[in-house]
Motif scaffolding. Structure first.
Motif, PDB file in Angstrom:
ATOM      1  N   LYS A  13       0.839  -1.211   0.000  1.00 56.72           N
ATOM      2  CA  LYS A  13       0.000   0.000   0.000  1.00 56.72           C
ATOM      3  C   LYS A  13       0.868   1.252   0.000  1.00 56.72           C
ATOM      4  O   LYS A  13       1.778   1.370   0.835  1.00 56.72           O
ATOM      5  N   PRO A  14       0.615   2.183  -0.904  1.00 55.48           N
ATOM      6  CA  PRO A  14       1.476   3.369  -0.950  1.00 55.48           C
ATOM      7  C   PRO A  14       1.347   4.239   0.301  1.00 55.48           C
ATOM      8  O   PRO A  14       0.242   4.472   0.792  1.00 55.48           O
ATOM      9  N   LEU A  15       2.490   4.700   0.795  1.00 56.23           N
ATOM     10  CA  LEU A  15       2.527   5.618   1.937  1.00 56.23           C
ATOM     11  C   LEU A  15       2.705   7.063   1.472  1.00 56.23           C
ATOM     12  O   LEU A  15       2.386   8.000   2.182  1.00 56.23           O
ATOM     13  N   VAL A  16       3.281   7.200   0.277  1.00 56.95           N
ATOM     14  CA  VAL A  16       3.534   8.539  -0.271  1.00 56.95           C
ATOM     15  C   VAL A  16       2.810   8.673  -1.606  1.00 56.95           C
ATOM     16  O   VAL A  16       2.864   7.763  -2.441  1.00 56.95           O
ATOM     17  N   GLY A  17       2.124   9.773  -1.773  1.00 52.78           N
ATOM     18  CA  GLY A  17       1.489  10.070  -3.054  1.00 52.78           C
ATOM     19  C   GLY A  17       2.279  11.167  -3.742  1.00 52.78           C
ATOM     20  O   GLY A  17       2.436  12.254  -3.189  1.00 52.78           O
ATOM     21  N   ILE A  18       2.791  10.864  -4.918  1.00 57.57           N
ATOM     22  CA  ILE A  18       3.486  11.891  -5.708  1.00 57.57           C
ATOM     23  C   ILE A  18       2.513  12.355  -6.780  1.00 57.57           C
ATOM     24  O   ILE A  18       2.099  11.564  -7.635  1.00 57.57           O
ATOM     25  N   ILE A  19       2.140  13.615  -6.711  1.00 61.38           N
ATOM     26  CA  ILE A  19       1.248  14.149  -7.740  1.00 61.38           C
ATOM     27  C   ILE A  19       1.947  15.311  -8.441  1.00 61.38           C
ATOM     28  O   ILE A  19       2.860  15.940  -7.892  1.00 61.38           O
ATOM     29  N   MET A  20       1.510  15.567  -9.668  1.00 66.44           N
ATOM     30  CA  MET A  20       2.126  16.648 -10.443  1.00 66.44           C
ATOM     31  C   MET A  20       1.089  17.222 -11.395  1.00 66.44           C
ATOM     32  O   MET A  20       0.158  16.520 -11.804  1.00 66.44           O
ATOM     33  N   GLY A  21       1.297  18.484 -11.755  1.00 66.06           N
ATOM     34  CA  GLY A  21       0.304  19.183 -12.553  1.00 66.06           C
ATOM     35  C   GLY A  21       0.200  18.751 -14.001  1.00 66.06           C
ATOM     36  O   GLY A  21      -0.819  18.997 -14.652  1.00 66.06           O
ATOM     37  N   SER A  22       1.245  18.113 -14.507  1.00 60.68           N
ATOM     38  CA  SER A  22       1.268  17.768 -15.927  1.00 60.68           C
ATOM     39  C   SER A  22       2.258  16.635 -16.148  1.00 60.68           C
ATOM     40  O   SER A  22       3.200  16.460 -15.345  1.00 60.68           O
ATOM     41  N   THR A  23       2.057  15.900 -17.231  1.00 63.27           N
ATOM     42  CA  THR A  23       3.047  14.862 -17.566  1.00 63.27           C
ATOM     43  C   THR A  23       4.408  15.503 -17.832  1.00 63.27           C
ATOM     44  O   THR A  23       5.440  14.860 -17.674  1.00 63.27           O
ATOM     45  N   THR A  28      11.079  15.924 -13.788  1.00 63.23           N
ATOM     46  CA  THR A  28      11.540  16.387 -12.469  1.00 63.23           C
ATOM     47  C   THR A  28      11.076  15.435 -11.367  1.00 63.23           C
ATOM     48  O   THR A  28      11.866  14.999 -10.522  1.00 63.23           O
ATOM     49  N   MET A  29       9.801  15.097 -11.380  1.00 62.79           N
ATOM     50  CA  MET A  29       9.228  14.342 -10.264  1.00 62.79           C
ATOM     51  C   MET A  29       9.695  12.885 -10.224  1.00 62.79           C
ATOM     52  O   MET A  29       9.607  12.214  -9.187  1.00 62.79           O
ATOM     53  N   THR A  45       2.140   7.422  -8.154  1.00 65.48           N
ATOM     54  CA  THR A  45       2.369   8.654  -8.925  1.00 65.48           C
ATOM     55  C   THR A  45       1.144   8.939  -9.789  1.00 65.48           C
ATOM     56  O   THR A  45       0.559   8.016 -10.377  1.00 65.48           O
ATOM     57  N   ARG A  46       0.725  10.221  -9.822  1.00 63.73           N
ATOM     58  CA  ARG A  46      -0.474  10.600 -10.580  1.00 63.73           C
ATOM     59  C   ARG A  46      -0.314  12.014 -11.136  1.00 63.73           C
ATOM     60  O   ARG A  46       0.291  12.876 -10.495  1.00 63.73           O
ATOM     61  N   VAL A  47      -0.882  12.237 -12.321  1.00 64.83           N
ATOM     62  CA  VAL A  47      -1.027  13.611 -12.815  1.00 64.83           C
ATOM     63  C   VAL A  47      -2.368  14.121 -12.315  1.00 64.83           C
ATOM     64  O   VAL A  47      -3.412  13.505 -12.554  1.00 64.83           O
ATOM     65  N   VAL A  48      -2.308  15.222 -11.562  1.00 60.30           N
ATOM     66  CA  VAL A  48      -3.521  15.838 -11.005  1.00 60.30           C
ATOM     67  C   VAL A  48      -3.350  17.340 -11.185  1.00 60.30           C
ATOM     68  O   VAL A  48      -2.526  17.957 -10.524  1.00 60.30           O
ATOM     69  N   ALA A  76       4.670  21.185  -9.234  1.00 57.58           N
ATOM     70  CA  ALA A  76       3.945  21.971 -10.234  1.00 57.58           C
ATOM     71  C   ALA A  76       4.813  23.148 -10.664  1.00 57.58           C
ATOM     72  O   ALA A  76       5.726  23.580  -9.951  1.00 57.58           O
ATOM     73  N   GLY A  77       4.488  23.666 -11.857  1.00 59.93           N
ATOM     74  CA  GLY A  77       5.281  24.774 -12.388  1.00 59.93           C
ATOM     75  C   GLY A  77       4.415  25.955 -12.772  1.00 59.93           C
ATOM     76  O   GLY A  77       3.197  25.839 -12.935  1.00 59.93           O
ATOM     77  N   GLY A  78       5.031  27.115 -12.880  1.00 63.85           N
ATOM     78  CA  GLY A  78       4.314  28.341 -13.249  1.00 63.85           C
ATOM     79  C   GLY A  78       3.496  28.853 -12.072  1.00 63.85           C
ATOM     80  O   GLY A  78       3.976  28.937 -10.946  1.00 63.85           O
ATOM     81  N   ALA A  79       2.239  29.217 -12.355  1.00 66.84           N
ATOM     82  CA  ALA A  79       1.324  29.617 -11.269  1.00 66.84           C
ATOM     83  C   ALA A  79       0.895  28.328 -10.571  1.00 66.84           C
ATOM     84  O   ALA A  79      -0.174  27.784 -10.833  1.00 66.84           O
TER      85      ALA A  79
END
Ligand code: RP5
Length: 194
Positions: A13-23, A28-29, A45-48, A76-79
């Motif tokens: 079961k994952p203990l850490v969720g890595i999310i990112m704004g875009s593929t 980087t991630m 890992t998920r794109v969200v 995430a990048g930018g704004a």
């Protein structure tokens, strides 16, 4: 090198969720994911995207705790709204990684993530690769409070890192070609002086 913590079984079961704004953030991630893998910490890992998939962001953030996630790493990048918005919908610790943007080299991402108004914290790391690696290491340190195996894996990671630096004290040894070029000239000079 892997510093065995929990079962390295990918079905754990994952203990850490890595999310990112875009593929496009994955380059980087991926460094965060690889660092967690080295420590054998189960993660997902998920794109969200905060602005392209806001409903998914709310769903991810509100369900993470119940699914057993203990730390969220958000890049995430930018704004860069993703880390702050995620933090606003969960009490889990959220670590923000400012992804280097083209226009402002990640300074926009850094300020967007770091400058959270008081009340909803996001632990902000460095821009880019260093931040992604350190987010994973900080997640390991947080999890180490509860999981002694993870604390020991982190300790071994640090020890190996120290040993690696001490094993190569002279950076010139890493460039034998240059050393060979310089050595004969110095010998000639010494002979001339004598
Ligand atoms: C942000 O916009 C993402 O986190 C990414 O860093 C940036 C650019 O996204 P793309 O246009 O590459 O999808 O949401």
């Amino acid at each position: 090198m892997t510093f065995t913590a929990l079962s390295s079984n990918s079905t754990a079961k994952p203990l850490v969720g890595i999310i990112m704004g875009s593929t496009s953030d994955w380059e980087t991630m991926d460094h965060a994911a690889k660092t967690l893998e080295q420590l054998a910490i189960p993660h997902e890992t998920r794109v969200v995207s905060a602005h392209r998939t806001p409903d998914l962001l709310f769903e991810y953030a509100t369900s993470a705790e119940h699914r057993g996630i203990e730390v969220i790493i958000a890049g995430a990048g930018g704004a860069a709204h993703l880390p702050g918005m995620t933090a606003s919908k969960t009490v889990l610790p959220v670590l923000g990684v400012p992804v280097e943007s083209h226009a402002l080299k990640g300074l926009d991402s850094l300020l967007s993530i770091a400058q959270m108004p008081g009340g909803i914290p996001v632990g902000t790391l460095a821009i880019g690769k260093a931040g992604a690696i350190n987010a994973a290491l900080l997640a390991a340190a947080i999890l180490g409070n509860k999981f002694p195996e993870i604390r020991e894996a982190l300790r071994k990671f640090r020890q190996a890192q120290t040993a690696k630096v001490l094993a190569t004290p002279d950076p010139a040894r890493g460039a034998p070609g240059l050393a060979k070029i310089i050595a004969p000239a110095s010998k000639t000079k010494r002979k001339k002086r004598a």
